[in-house]
Design an enzyme around this catalytic site. Structure first.
Site, PDB file in Angstrom:
ATOM      1  N   HIS A  67       1.562   2.267  -3.503  1.00 32.97           N
ATOM      2  CA  HIS A  67       0.478   3.060  -4.079  1.00 32.97           C
ATOM      3  C   HIS A  67       0.556   4.517  -3.615  1.00 32.97           C
ATOM      4  CE1 HIS A  67      -1.670  -0.169  -5.974  1.00 32.97           C
ATOM      5  NE2 HIS A  67      -1.959  -0.797  -4.855  1.00 32.97           N
ATOM      6  N   GLU A  72       0.822  -1.204   0.000  1.00 31.94           N
ATOM      7  CA  GLU A  72       0.000   0.000   0.000  1.00 31.94           C
ATOM      8  C   GLU A  72       0.860   1.260   0.000  1.00 31.94           C
ATOM      9  OE1 GLU A  72      -2.928  -0.334  -0.768  1.00 31.94           O
ATOM     10  OE2 GLU A  72      -3.254  -2.449  -0.270  1.00 31.94           O
TER      11      GLU A  72
END
Length: 599
Positions: A395, A392
């Site tokens: 991202h 994550e």
């Protein structure tokens, strides 16, 4: 956070929650922005019929459009994330619902824009761009609109579709509420004999237990719950797929696949290449499942045996703070600037760490153009959770670099490229852990974990992609997606992917019913293509050093300023060919070979 009872939101320490207040320190400001978008949307009609008047008017219309969407995005992101903190809170359910009306209104108010652009003579439109320097920023966007000309409808038709968007998104919302707020899985006795609730967040942890009884009980509880709701979920998914098919036909695409790929200018061959190459390499996957069966010492491998690590290591809880240190070490090849930006983000409150009652399951990176690139986790102190943080963070760092470099219109990412940024991080972490590991047992454990990453990302997501293709093609033929048909198709695919080592199971046929990504058509294949591209890029970073890092960071800055295939070429990968997928399959075979030789 080893408590077996799920905490409420107010029991979580503030330092483990995201700083969402940075978006709206006062929720009255959210109301102001909401109302401002409503008003600006009403006023946007003044540009209707005027886009061809002059370069100046066209520029104004573009800039006002961006302003509306930038504020609307912020309003929506805040409401959605507040709801995700605890889906049971009616206040934030209501705010999120209000946003659907807001987005529908904004879309409706601007629905004339693209049809009117396409009505202008192409020479005049491109002439405006040459005449007005500030319009140059929109040149790629204009050329992209012209590319899609055959699929844009009249002003009136576009307006109708925009107004219908609030209704056509209903199936996704229905499934989200069923899956996160209403469905309950009951309790099981864990390995210590304590009664523990089965939740989305705990489910995979149960399946990784070395106690086979715990694995089976968790598996049965999970899928028995979906079985009881299967007709409702099948009906929801049937209408979701019908919506995809009807929308594609209205826009004159030859298939839903072509419609879904069109926005990224991806050819259908890319999708089929993925399925074809993975299918050709299923024998290696079957060899791995046979090896799993052998190492577990079971007469029949069952689906609840798929996630348990084949190599047992002493259980060691990895605290959140330790996980952050491991992440910093693993991502050090990306250079000091990357690490400094990442550390600053952690300190500023990007991350919401632990599971709480009602919190949305899983993990994601999310935010608006002018907010932090937030991260939602359900961290449970496993090594695997460290990979989730790293994923994550990939991202979020992608978002941070892009938003600093690109204007709002190009400030997002195609999932096709976004999944590369996350998976490069995972790959770098894995290579780091393998490189420094001296204990042979731990090396076997890590190899198994790496193989599992390939299985769960490249193979599993490709299987999902095949399932989506089957369901959409069925509806295109006029078939109805009944619960029985959906379960039969999924069960057949599962057998194909896992091979003869996998025994029959009464529940795996219901697994499709718990996959939220199926409500966003032809989305999951991008995880598999992204994993393939990331494998190639991470190898370049580790073997070519600064040049590869520079190229990769430049790629992170590009946002949506070009088509995904072209952007990935900046990082040295051409996904229009099967080569990256074939190279990933070669890596997978090498991992299985080494693992088999060691065990």
């Amino acid at each position: 956070m080893s408590d077996k009872k799920t905490k409420t939101r107010d029991q979580i320490d503030r330092k483990y929650k995201w700083n969402i207040e940075s978006m709206y320190p006062n929720e009255a400001d959210w109301d102001k922005d909401y109302n401002a978008v409503m008003q600006m949307s009403d006023e946007y009609a003044k540009y209707s019929g005027r886009l061809g008047e002059s370069a100046g008017i066209l520029l104004e219309a573009f800039q006002e459009k961006d302003k509306i969407w930038q504020v609307a995005e912020k309003v929506y992101v805040y409401a959605r994330m507040k709801r995700d903190e605890d889906n049971r809170v009616t206040k934030y359910q209501a705010l999120a619902d209000k946003c659907h009306a807001l987005l529908a209104k904004a879309s409706s108010s601007m629905s004339f824009f693209t049809p009117e652009i396409l009505e202008l003579p192409e020479e005049k439109l491109l002439g405006f761009i040459q005449e007005e320097p500030e319009l140059k920023i929109y040149e790629y966007l204009v050329l992209d609109i012209l590319r899609e000309k055959a699929h844009v409808l009249s002003k009136a038709e576009e307006n109708i579709l925009a107004q219908m968007s609030e209704v056509t998104s209903a199936t996704n919302d229905i499934f989200t509420m069923l899956n996160n707020a209403d469905i309950k899985f009951g309790t099981i006795a864990d390995q210590d004999g304590d009664e523990v609730e089965v939740t989305h967040g705990r489910y995979i942890n149960f399946l990784e237990s070395y106690d086979r009884r715990v694995r089976k009980d968790a598996f049965d509880r999970m899928y028995d719950a979906y079985k009881k709701q299967i007709n409702t979920i099948a009906t929801t998914y049937n209408y979701n797929t019908k919506t995809d098919v009807i929308s594609a036909r209205i826009r004159r695409y030859d298939s839903t696949l072509a419609s879904a790929l069109s926005s990224d200018n991806i050819q259908k061959e890319v999708y089929h290449n993925l399925i074809d190459v993975v299918n050709k390499n299923l024998p290696t996957m079957h060899r791995y499942t046979e090896l799993r069966k052998k190492l577990l010492g079971v007469e029949q491998l069952n689906m609840w045996d798929v996630y348990v690590p084949l190599i047992e290591i002493p259980e060691k809880a990895v605290s959140y703070e330790e996980a952050l240190d491991i992440m910093r070490e693993g991502l050090s090849p990306l250079g000091p600037d990357y690490l400094a930006r990442m550390n600053k983000g952690i300190q500023e409150g990007w991350i919401d760490v632990y599971e709480n009652e009602g919190k949305t399951s899983g993990a994601y990176s999310f935010g608006s153009y002018d907010s932090m690139p937030f991260i939602l986790l359900n961290y449970s102190e496993r090594l695997k959770d460290v990979f989730t943080i790293v994923h994550e963070m990939g991202h979020s760092m992608h978002s941070a670099y892009t938003r600093e470099t690109q204007p709002f219109i190009y400030g997002g990412h195609s999932i096709f490229t976004a999944e590369v940024a996350s998976t490069v991080n995972e790959s770098l972490l894995m290579q780091h852990l393998l490189q420094k590991e001296t204990d042979i047992n731990m090396r076997k454990y890590l190899l198994n974990l790496h193989i599992e990453e390939f299985r769960t990302t490249l193979f599993r997501q490709t299987m999902f992609a095949e399932f989506e293709l089957l369901t959409h093609e069925a509806v295109e033929r006029g078939d109805v997606l009944t619960a029985e048909w959906l379960c039969d198709q999924y069960e057949a695919l599962n057998k194909k992917y896992f091979g003869e080592a996998m025994g029959d199971d009464e529940y795996i046929r219901y697994e499709w019913a718990r996959i939220p990504h199926f409500y966003n058509a032809f989305y999951v294949y991008k995880y598999a293509t992204g994993y393939s591209a990331a494998t190639a890029i991470s190898n370049k970073i580790l073997h070519e050093g600064k040049t590869a890092v520079h190229n990769y960071i430049e790629f992170l800055k590009t946002g949506e300023s070009n088509y995904p295939i072209e952007l990935l070429k900046i990082a040295g990968v051409d996904m229009s060919t099967p080569e990256p997928i074939e190279l990933a399959m070669k890596t997978f075979k090498e991992l299985v070979d080494e693992f088999e030789s060691l065990v």
